[in-house]
Structures are given as C-alpha cells and as structure tokens.
Design an enzyme around this catalytic site. Structure first.
Site, PDB file in Angstrom:
ATOM      1  N   GLU A 176      44.065  36.627  45.583  1.00 17.44           N
ATOM      2  CA  GLU A 176      42.700  36.937  45.808  1.00 17.44           C
ATOM      3  C   GLU A 176      41.595  35.895  46.548  1.00 17.44           C
ATOM      4  OE1 GLU A 176      44.802  37.801  43.347  1.00 17.44           O
ATOM      5  OE2 GLU A 176      44.249  40.127  43.490  1.00 17.44           O
ATOM      6  N   HIS A 233      42.547  44.875  32.545  1.00 20.24           N
ATOM      7  CA  HIS A 233      42.303  46.507  33.904  1.00 20.24           C
ATOM      8  C   HIS A 233      40.825  47.190  33.640  1.00 20.24           C
ATOM      9  CE1 HIS A 233      46.238  46.167  34.856  1.00 20.24           C
ATOM     10  NE2 HIS A 233      46.028  46.450  35.564  1.00 20.24           N
TER      11      HIS A 233
END
Ligand SMILES: Cc1ncc(C[n+]2csc(CCOP(=O)(O)OP(=O)(O)O)c2C)c(N)n1
Ligand SMILES: [Mg+2]
Length: 645
Positions: free
Chosen positions: A384, A451
């Site tokens: 990322e 998540h």
C-alpha cells in the site's frame, strides 16, 4: 572543465555555510562534503527534463541543475523567494521548473514517488529515465523494498542510487545491514545491481549515462550503490565522536574534488592560475548572492494565506445529471462513477490489488481491463505504501489516479504516504496531488477487527486531505466523479454493508456532486440527527419506526470539508441534536461537530448536544458482539433522552 566547476561550486557553497554556522547566522546544515561526485556526476548524466529525487545531502543535484544560489539560500532561510514560502526547511521541496522532487523527512517514501513518475513516462511513451537517491540507512526501510519490487514487476525505468557513506546518523553499516554489498539486493528483485566508486565523478557520470541510456530504450529499474564517506557529522551540530579518525584519514585521500583537480592538472586541462581564478570568482559570487538574501525582508504571516494554500482551488463546476435514470445498487454506482471517470480522463489510472482480471475484491472493477486496458487498470503487489507513493509520482508527472484499498483497514500500511506526502505537498511547495484513495469501510458483515474498522477520523484531522463518505448510490457516483475531478487528494469512503443492500434510480451519465455539501434526507422539527454513511440508514429506520416524531436527518456526505451551514440551520430549526456515527465515540468526528454546535448554536439549543457512537473497543467479529458494539444498539435510548430532556 565544466565538470570541475560543477563539482567545486557546491563544495565552496558548503564551506561558506560552515562559516555562517559558526557565526550563528544560519541554523541546521546537512553536509555533503566529500560526496559531491555522486550528486554532480549523476545529475550531469541525466537529461535536463528527467526527474531527479535527491536526499538531504545532495546540494550538488540542485546546483548542477543551475538553481541560483540566492534562491536556495532564500529557501534555507525561510524567505519568500525560496521554494516553500518559509513552510519547509533545507532540501524539503520540489520544483517542476528544475524537475527536482525533494524529499519528506522520512527518507524511504521518496523511492515510490520515482516509480510513479517513471510509470507516467512509460504510459506517455516518453522514453525517459528517473533517478532517485537514498542513503544506505534508508535502504532498511520497507519503502525501499516496496519501491524496488514495484519497479521491477512493472519494468519501470528508475535508477535507484544508494549513496553509501558509511553511517546513518551514528549507525555504522555493520549495524544497518548484513549483506556484503547493498547492490547484491538487486538479485532478489530480479534486476541489475552495481557498486561503483562514488568519489570518482567520471565513473559516476559514465555509469549513470550508460544505465540511463539503456533503460530509456529498454525500460527496467537498476540498483546502483555508490561508495563514499560522510566527512562531517550527520548534521553540523551532532559531532563525529563515534567515527574513528582512521576513516577520515583514509577517505581524505579519496576526496572527489582534489583528486579530480589533480587529474585535470596532470592532463594539462587546468593550471594553478586557472584554479585560483575559478575559485575566487565563485567565492565572490557566493558572498554577493548570500548577502542579498540576508537583506531580503522576512515573511509577514497571514493566516488567510496559510489556510488558502492548504488545498489547490478545485474550481468545482457541477456537471448536471441527465434525465435518463436506471436503478443501481450502491456498488454499481461506484463502478459507474469509476467508468465515467475513466472515459472522461484519458490520463486516469486505477491501481489496486486484484483489480484487473479478477475485478477487485468486491468486483467493482469487473470488466474494466477489457474496456480500458492493463496499462490503466493495474494490479499491484501487496504494498500500500509503495502504491500510494507511486500515485503521487503519477500526479507529479501529469496523471490522475484512483487507488483501491482492498479494505480501508489496510491503509495503515500507507499511512505515511497519505499523511505526510499526499496531504502536505500542496501546502509545502505548491504541487497538487491528484489522487483518490478508495476505502471500502465499515461493519455489519461480521468481519472482525481488521476488516470493518471505521477510520475516517484518522484523516479528517489531517489538513490537506478531503474526505467524502456517501450513503446512497446517487451520492456515491456523483461524489466519486467530483473526487476524481478534484486536484486534491481525496479519501473516498464506501460502505461495504451498503454495497448490495440499497438501490436507487441514478442518472446514467456523468454528473458531479460538490464535495462539502450535506443533504437534508428528511425534514423535521423536533430533533436533528446529524450523521453520515451507514448512520444515515439507521436514522431513517429509527424515524420510520417513530413516525409520530418529527425528526430531521442530515447526511453530511463529506467530512472534510464539512457543511457547517447545513448543520447550523438544522440545529437552529429543531433545537435538539444527536450526532450519530459508526466510528467509536472518543475522538470520533462527532466530537468536532458537537464542539462546533456548542460554539455557534448554543442559544438555540433546548437540550445538550448528544453523541451516539460505537463502543470504545476494537470491533469484534461475532454477530451479537458486533451488534452490541455498533452505535445503532444505543440509538433508540439516546433519542429518548434527547427528546425527553
Ligand atoms: C523514518 C525516519 N526515521 C528516522 C529519521 C531520522 N534520520 C534522519 S536522517 C537519518 C540517517 C539516514 O541515514 P542514510 O540513509 O544513510 O543517509 P545519510 O544521512 O547518511 O546521507 C535518520 C536516522 C527519519 N528522518 N525518518
Ligand atoms: Mg548514510
């Protein structure tokens, strides 16, 4: 001769700096004395319109690109005629005029920017090389690995130049890494690596020249380690006690300038008289330019200027929706927005894990590769930070991008790039960062602590970022298109629970919704619920179940900037307000809204400003635990309190 002058110029500037330091006329200085051959030789070898990304010791890059000393000095002294209007120090700036992109303090992130710049050159078929510097210390950062890996997988024409000067602050190389040569790491990335004498300007020049020529034609990264030595302290105040004297003695013999000077004397290119003339000419030029800067007036602080420069003006002009509408789910509206954006902006690139053939973890980019090609719909390795950095590099070199976080939670791995590079660059040196980061967020699916977090507050408190958070399909598309149009970095939250649970008739074509404008979702007179995201739907459900109460619901839609006028108007009308969000209570965005209401609407309130938020815990996976955690569990009770106060 021109090489000699190019080498000598930064050395003499530095010698002057050391005098000024001793006189207390300047503050910090990171010396590159003894290392000039690397910065100068490599810059001479690059074409003038190719980007170079130097570090804190690379004065020679700036001088070899012919930046006038007076401008550099103005930058170092925080004067208006520098590159950052006094906002950042030393070499922490970039300039498109000279194609130099300076570093942020964090060292390693620089390398991913080079990837993005090189990618833009590749997409534009420009046959250019990019040169990025790191110290040997910076190679220990994860950013080094991510950038080299991405460049390798994508065949990007980047020269990663390690300036190995023996120390990272006080840390010697044997405490920094274990391999024999840092260039050996190239093997692990499947690329070429070389180690050369960094104190020989001709060797540096010829090596870079050869490598750059080669990778312009046959794009791929290379890793070049230049051996040198830091002849002074990390910065001038920190001393050199920890460096053995023998090392200084040994490397003094290898001084890049005196050796090159001797070489030119031996070759008959120079003689003692010429040297004298060049040196005294330079010395007086230095004195004149520097004194001129000391006499420049100081910057007069103006808060309005500082606030205005945090963002590039977006010049928003609404694109009106067409009458043609189709019922779309929230998730399809996002796909639609992305597709329209890709059609509208041929320079828009999508990047993310598994977004190409696989269509993304949530299938939002399904079919995009077929429609727009692999160049513009790019699968990325799992990195990322590297990808957000590359996105910034794309922007620097004329491209737009939308980066998909597979889950909003994983943005932590890109945190530094978002907070320090994307957010602060426009303020620091005027370059806009045209990047959207898509953030599949939120709970309701039993996905647990990693998540389903709500992490918008990490970004709303960072000036320089815009933050949007649509709750309906029509807003999802219009805000996404506005985010793509906007030249600033936009963090775009999309709620996973809403993906397939709501539908709405939305315009088929392109349209935009202005960032920063709330919407009154439901009119009411007894109380206001100020909310966003999934909270809007909780509020609607509550209002439906309590149709005897007249509840006004405001969907903020954007959190940075946020619509203070809409909130004030609603509070003034109802006199009672509940702020509702899915994020946890403490330091959630609701605190900001509550403080604003207390300050601006106190006289209109019939009850205290109340907040309903999720529990101050990590978010649990088990359905019953998750339900208990979420703000919705307490909404009814909070509304009772508010209405009965
Ligand atoms: C992420 C981060 N950690 C620590 C620092 C503090 N710091 C600044 S420069 C430096 C040493 C860098 O060493 P190296 O990469 O070898 O470059 P050199 O200074 O030797 O040119 C350190 C530790 C920083 N700027 N950023
Ligand atoms: Mg070092």
């Amino acid at each position: 001769m021109s090489f000699y002058k190019a080498l000598l110029w930064p050395r003499l500037i530095e010698e002057k700096m050391l005098i000024l330091l001793r006189q207390g006329r300047i503050g910090k200085w990171f010396s590159g004395i003894g290392q000039e051959a690397i910065a100068v030789g490599s810059t001479l070898a690059m074409q003038p319109d190719e980007y170079i990304l130097p570090m804190h010791r690379n004065l020679g890059v700036f001088t070899t690109r012919d930046i006038p000393l007076s401008r550099l000095m103005a930058q170092w002294q925080g004067k208006a005629s520098g590159f950052t209007k006094g906002r950042d120090r030393s070499f922490h700036f970039g300039t498109q005029e000279y194609k130099i992109i300076g570093m942020i303090s964090h060292l390693g992130p620089q390398m991913a920017l080079a990837d993005g710049i090189a990618l833009a050159d590749e997409l534009g078929k420009r046959k250019k090389a990019t040169l990025v510097f790191t110290g040997e210390g910076g190679t220990s950062e994860g950013d080094f690995h991510e950038a080299l890996n991405v460049a390798s997988v994508w065949n990007l024409p980047v020269i990663f130049l390690i300036e190995n000067n023996g120390y990272g602050l006080s840390t010697p190389v044997n405490e920094q890494y274990k391999c024999e040569k840092l260039s050996d790491r190239a093997i692990g990335y499947g690329i070429e690596g070389r180690t050369i004498d960094g104190n020989n300007v001709l060797e540096v020049y010829h090596t870079i020249n050869e490598l750059a020529e080669d990778i312009r034609q046959n794009p791929r990264p290379v890793l070049l380690e230049c051996m040198t030595f830091r002849m002074r302290g990390h910065e001038e105040a920190s001393g050199v006690k920890y460096v053995p004297q023998e090392l200084f003695d040994e490397w003094k013999e290898k001084d890049p300038i005196s050796n090159f000077e001797q070489f030119l004397l031996d070759e008959g290119v120079l003689n003692a008289d010429k040297i004298k003339v060049i040196r005294s000419g330079f010395t007086s030029m230095i004195d004149i330019q520097i004194e001129r800067v000391f006499n420049e007036p100081d910057i007069i602080p103006d808060p309005a200027v500082e606030i205005a420069d945090m963002y590039k003006p977006s010049n928003f002009a609404a694109v009106q929706p067409s009458d043609q509408k189709t019922s779309k789910r929230y998730i399809d509206a996002i796909s639609d927005g992305l597709r329209e954006g890709m059609k509208k902006h041929p320079n828009l690139v999508l990047m993310g894990q598994d977004i190409a053939e696989y269509g993304g973890a949530f299938k939002i980019t399904q079919g995009f590769v077929e429609e727009f090609g692999k160049d513009r719909v790019r699968n990325t390795p799992i990195c990322e930070s590297g990808i957000v950095g590359a996105a910034m590099g794309l922007s620097i070199n004329g491209y737009k991008s939308v980066v998909e976080m597979q889950f909003a939670d994983f943005v932590t791995c890109a945190f530094n790039q978002v907070i320090n590079n994307l957010a602060k660059t426009h303020y620091r040196w005027g370059e806009n960062v045209d990047v959207v980061v898509r953030m599949p967020t939120g709970a309701g699916t039993g996905a647990g602590p990693f998540h389903s977090q709500s992490n918008e507050a990490w970004f709303t408190k960072t000036p320089g970022l815009k933050v949007v958070y649509p709750a309906f399909p029509s807003d999802a598309k219009g805000l996404l298109l506005a985010a793509i149009d906007d030249p600033n970095p936009v963090i775009y939250f999309e709620h996973k629970y809403l993906y397939r649970s709501i539908s709405e008739d939305i315009p088929d074509d392109e349209y935009t919704i202005e960032i920063g404008k709330a919407r009154v979702v439901q009119d009411g007179t007894q109380a206001s619920i100020i909310t966003y995201g999934l909270g809007v739907h909780w509020a609607l459900e509550y209002a439906k179940q309590h149709s005897d109460k007249s509840i006004e619901i405001i969907d903020l839609r954007s959190l940075q900037p946020w619509d203070k006028e809409a909130v004030e108007a609603s509070v003034k009308k109802t006199g009672r307000v509940l702020i509702l969000h899915e994020d946890t209570l403490t330091n959630g965005f609701g605190g900001e809204i509550a403080a604003h209401i207390a300050d601006h609407c106190f006289a209109y309130l019939d009850a205290p400003v109340m907040r309903c938020a999720s529990m101050d815990t990590a978010i649990p996976m088990n359905k019953a635990l998750e339900d208990q955690f979420l703000a919705k569990a307490r909404l009814g009770e909070m509304m009772e309190r508010l209405l009965n106060y």
